[in-house]
Design a protein around this motif. Sequence first.
Motif, PDB file in Angstrom:
ATOM      1  N   ILE A 201       0.840  -1.202   0.000  1.00 30.02           N
ATOM      2  CA  ILE A 201       0.000   0.000   0.000  1.00 30.02           C
ATOM      3  C   ILE A 201       0.875   1.251   0.000  1.00 30.02           C
ATOM      4  O   ILE A 201       1.996   1.252   0.487  1.00 30.02           O
ATOM      5  CB  ILE A 201      -0.999   0.028   1.186  1.00 30.02           C
ATOM      6  CG1 ILE A 201      -0.291   0.190   2.520  1.00 30.02           C
ATOM      7  CG2 ILE A 201      -1.884  -1.204   1.187  1.00 30.02           C
ATOM      8  CD1 ILE A 201      -1.254   0.471   3.672  1.00 30.02           C
ATOM      9  N   SER A 202       0.317   2.326  -0.550  1.00 30.26           N
ATOM     10  CA  SER A 202       1.109   3.529  -0.859  1.00 30.26           C
ATOM     11  C   SER A 202       1.261   4.454   0.344  1.00 30.26           C
ATOM     12  O   SER A 202       0.835   5.613   0.329  1.00 30.26           O
ATOM     13  CB  SER A 202       0.450   4.275  -2.020  1.00 30.26           C
ATOM     14  OG  SER A 202       0.353   3.456  -3.153  1.00 30.26           O
ATOM     15  N   VAL A 203       1.900   3.938   1.399  1.00 29.31           N
ATOM     16  CA  VAL A 203       2.173   4.747   2.591  1.00 29.31           C
ATOM     17  C   VAL A 203       3.625   5.206   2.555  1.00 29.31           C
ATOM     18  O   VAL A 203       4.522   4.403   2.312  1.00 29.31           O
ATOM     19  CB  VAL A 203       1.899   3.937   3.879  1.00 29.31           C
ATOM     20  CG1 VAL A 203       2.413   4.684   5.100  1.00 29.31           C
ATOM     21  CG2 VAL A 203       0.414   3.670   4.033  1.00 29.31           C
ATOM     22  N   HIS A 297      -8.796  -6.651   2.003  1.00 28.81           N
ATOM     23  CA  HIS A 297      -7.778  -7.350   1.232  1.00 28.81           C
ATOM     24  C   HIS A 297      -8.407  -7.938  -0.030  1.00 28.81           C
ATOM     25  O   HIS A 297      -9.565  -8.375  -0.019  1.00 28.81           O
ATOM     26  CB  HIS A 297      -7.163  -8.458   2.088  1.00 28.81           C
ATOM     27  CG  HIS A 297      -5.927  -9.053   1.510  1.00 28.81           C
ATOM     28  ND1 HIS A 297      -5.956 -10.096   0.606  1.00 28.81           N
ATOM     29  CD2 HIS A 297      -4.625  -8.751   1.700  1.00 28.81           C
ATOM     30  CE1 HIS A 297      -4.726 -10.424   0.272  1.00 28.81           C
ATOM     31  NE2 HIS A 297      -3.885  -9.628   0.920  1.00 28.81           N
ATOM     32  N   SER A 298      -7.656  -7.953  -1.104  1.00 21.02           N
ATOM     33  CA  SER A 298      -8.201  -8.419  -2.391  1.00 21.02           C
ATOM     34  C   SER A 298      -8.517  -9.908  -2.391  1.00 21.02           C
ATOM     35  O   SER A 298      -9.412 -10.356  -3.106  1.00 21.02           O
ATOM     36  CB  SER A 298      -7.203  -8.109  -3.513  1.00 21.02           C
ATOM     37  OG  SER A 298      -5.947  -8.724  -3.237  1.00 21.02           O
ATOM     38  N   MET A 303     -10.240  -9.588   6.004  1.00 16.61           N
ATOM     39  CA  MET A 303      -8.996  -8.934   6.406  1.00 16.61           C
ATOM     40  C   MET A 303      -9.010  -7.491   5.891  1.00 16.61           C
ATOM     41  O   MET A 303      -9.318  -7.242   4.717  1.00 16.61           O
ATOM     42  CB  MET A 303      -7.794  -9.686   5.823  1.00 16.61           C
ATOM     43  CG  MET A 303      -6.454  -9.074   6.192  1.00 16.61           C
ATOM     44  SD  MET A 303      -5.096  -9.944   5.353  1.00 16.61           S
ATOM     45  CE  MET A 303      -5.127 -11.516   6.226  1.00 16.61           C
ATOM     46  N   TYR A 304      -8.676  -6.536   6.781  1.00 14.68           N
ATOM     47  CA  TYR A 304      -8.801  -5.115   6.444  1.00 14.68           C
ATOM     48  C   TYR A 304      -7.559  -4.330   6.869  1.00 14.68           C
ATOM     49  O   TYR A 304      -6.800  -4.775   7.748  1.00 14.68           O
ATOM     50  CB  TYR A 304     -10.028  -4.510   7.148  1.00 14.68           C
ATOM     51  CG  TYR A 304     -11.328  -5.152   6.752  1.00 14.68           C
ATOM     52  CD1 TYR A 304     -12.113  -4.616   5.734  1.00 14.68           C
ATOM     53  CD2 TYR A 304     -11.771  -6.313   7.387  1.00 14.68           C
ATOM     54  CE1 TYR A 304     -13.305  -5.222   5.360  1.00 14.68           C
ATOM     55  CE2 TYR A 304     -12.956  -6.921   7.023  1.00 14.68           C
ATOM     56  CZ  TYR A 304     -13.720  -6.377   6.001  1.00 14.68           C
ATOM     57  OH  TYR A 304     -14.897  -6.974   5.635  1.00 14.68           O
ATOM     58  N   VAL A 305      -7.413  -3.174   6.257  1.00 19.26           N
ATOM     59  CA  VAL A 305      -6.330  -2.257   6.614  1.00 19.26           C
ATOM     60  C   VAL A 305      -6.927  -0.878   6.908  1.00 19.26           C
ATOM     61  O   VAL A 305      -7.910  -0.462   6.281  1.00 19.26           O
ATOM     62  CB  VAL A 305      -5.277  -2.174   5.480  1.00 19.26           C
ATOM     63  CG1 VAL A 305      -5.841  -1.497   4.225  1.00 19.26           C
ATOM     64  CG2 VAL A 305      -4.027  -1.440   5.957  1.00 19.26           C
ATOM     65  N   LEU A 340      -9.154   1.814  -0.260  1.00 19.48           N
ATOM     66  CA  LEU A 340      -7.967   1.151  -0.794  1.00 19.48           C
ATOM     67  C   LEU A 340      -8.108   0.902  -2.286  1.00 19.48           C
ATOM     68  O   LEU A 340      -7.118   0.919  -3.032  1.00 19.48           O
ATOM     69  CB  LEU A 340      -7.779  -0.176  -0.044  1.00 19.48           C
ATOM     70  CG  LEU A 340      -6.715  -1.153  -0.525  1.00 19.48           C
ATOM     71  CD1 LEU A 340      -5.337  -0.557  -0.387  1.00 19.48           C
ATOM     72  CD2 LEU A 340      -6.800  -2.460   0.261  1.00 19.48           C
ATOM     73  N   GLN A 341      -9.329   0.726  -2.738  1.00 22.38           N
ATOM     74  CA  GLN A 341      -9.587   0.395  -4.137  1.00 22.38           C
ATOM     75  C   GLN A 341      -9.194   1.505  -5.102  1.00 22.38           C
ATOM     76  O   GLN A 341      -9.029   1.260  -6.290  1.00 22.38           O
ATOM     77  CB  GLN A 341     -11.048   0.024  -4.336  1.00 22.38           C
ATOM     78  CG  GLN A 341     -11.507  -1.203  -3.547  1.00 22.38           C
ATOM     79  CD  GLN A 341     -10.665  -2.419  -3.853  1.00 22.38           C
ATOM     80  OE1 GLN A 341     -10.373  -2.720  -4.999  1.00 22.38           O
ATOM     81  NE2 GLN A 341     -10.242  -3.127  -2.804  1.00 22.38           N
ATOM     82  N   ARG A 342      -9.057   2.737  -4.601  1.00 24.67           N
ATOM     83  CA  ARG A 342      -8.751   3.853  -5.517  1.00 24.67           C
ATOM     84  C   ARG A 342      -7.400   3.676  -6.190  1.00 24.67           C
ATOM     85  O   ARG A 342      -7.192   4.193  -7.293  1.00 24.67           O
ATOM     86  CB  ARG A 342      -8.795   5.191  -4.782  1.00 24.67           C
ATOM     87  CG  ARG A 342      -7.674   5.466  -3.781  1.00 24.67           C
ATOM     88  CD  ARG A 342      -7.978   6.762  -3.025  1.00 24.67           C
ATOM     89  NE  ARG A 342      -6.928   7.246  -2.148  1.00 24.67           N
ATOM     90  CZ  ARG A 342      -6.763   6.885  -0.882  1.00 24.67           C
ATOM     91  NH1 ARG A 342      -7.596   6.006  -0.349  1.00 24.67           N
ATOM     92  NH2 ARG A 342      -5.792   7.409  -0.149  1.00 24.67           N
TER      93      ARG A 342
END
Length: 346
Positions: A201-203, A297-298, A303-305, A340-342
């Motif tokens: 993820i883009s952190v 999560h895909s 499961m989540y973030v 997250l989907q963006r």
Amino acid sequence: MENVDYIIVGDGYASLFFAHQLIKNNKSFVVFSEEKKGASRVSAGIINPVVLKKFTTFWKAQEQIDFLKQTLNEIEKYTGKNYLIDAPIHRIFHDENEQQLWLKKASSEELVNFLDRNFTHLNGVKNDFNSGKVNQSARLDVNGFFTGLFEYFKKREHFINKKFVYSDLNPSDHTYQNFTYKHILFCEGIGVKKNPFFSDISVVPNKGHHIKVKLKHALTDDITIKKKHFLFPIDEDMYFYGGTYDREQLHDEIDTSAVEQLTNGLREFYFNDFTIEEVNFGFRPTVKDRRPIIGRHSQYQDMYVFNGLGARGILNGCYFSKSLYDHIENNIPLHEEISLQRFHTK
């Protein structure tokens, strides 16, 4: 095996505010935490609806302020304390041009409720052009907030003081060590880079320092002063001053250049002597578009973030915790600006 509705991994604002949603809704959960001082726990706790460099506001600022006050009132019911400190921000003006810009912005629809049109002269600091008060700004008692909530968790066996071991997680069977769960949520800040499920993820880490100082002459006003950084009292003779922003020097040590920056910044408007008693730093999880990253999560549907809260961890963590809870429990879609989907659709 112990069965819980949720496992939460992480111990910052995202984790604690989401745990509050679970408490409100009578969900069972455990929080995995090593109780290290991450970015949230060393943060200033500033609650601020205005970008004080340009005198602008941000997405959903009023909604986030209102929701935070409501949430802290709810938390008070089970911790016995309200961690909101009514100490409004006073922004020191550099010159007359800033005064005029403030007044112009204070008349705009988006800022009329935030920028006070009456200027204030502050005691004990240099403010030749006075200061502007940010209405609805405040501070969170950061230490009290984390201490109070962790004590509550521990008494009710919600707290697991252990490092989370990713290799022990079996998401297909919904098991982790001696736990079975319905949902698992990762709220790890920059620690997500070591998470095999969400490491992509883009952190972006943003390192921030602050100093704790003793002022030779204490300030009489119990407010939050902002020029380059924030200054406010912690106790009778100790003050917080910070924080810096750095995306380059990301080593896990104190940067002398950051301490020098803070020292020079404080000297610009506080002319008496002071001593630095403590230096702290943390890594804020920031995102290029300045929106949190929240989602499923895909592959593993339970499961989540919850990450990317940036410099507004209190407001973002509080407000969007409910969005995530409603998404998980009530299947309400997440706003595309935080989902997250963006990143997958671009």
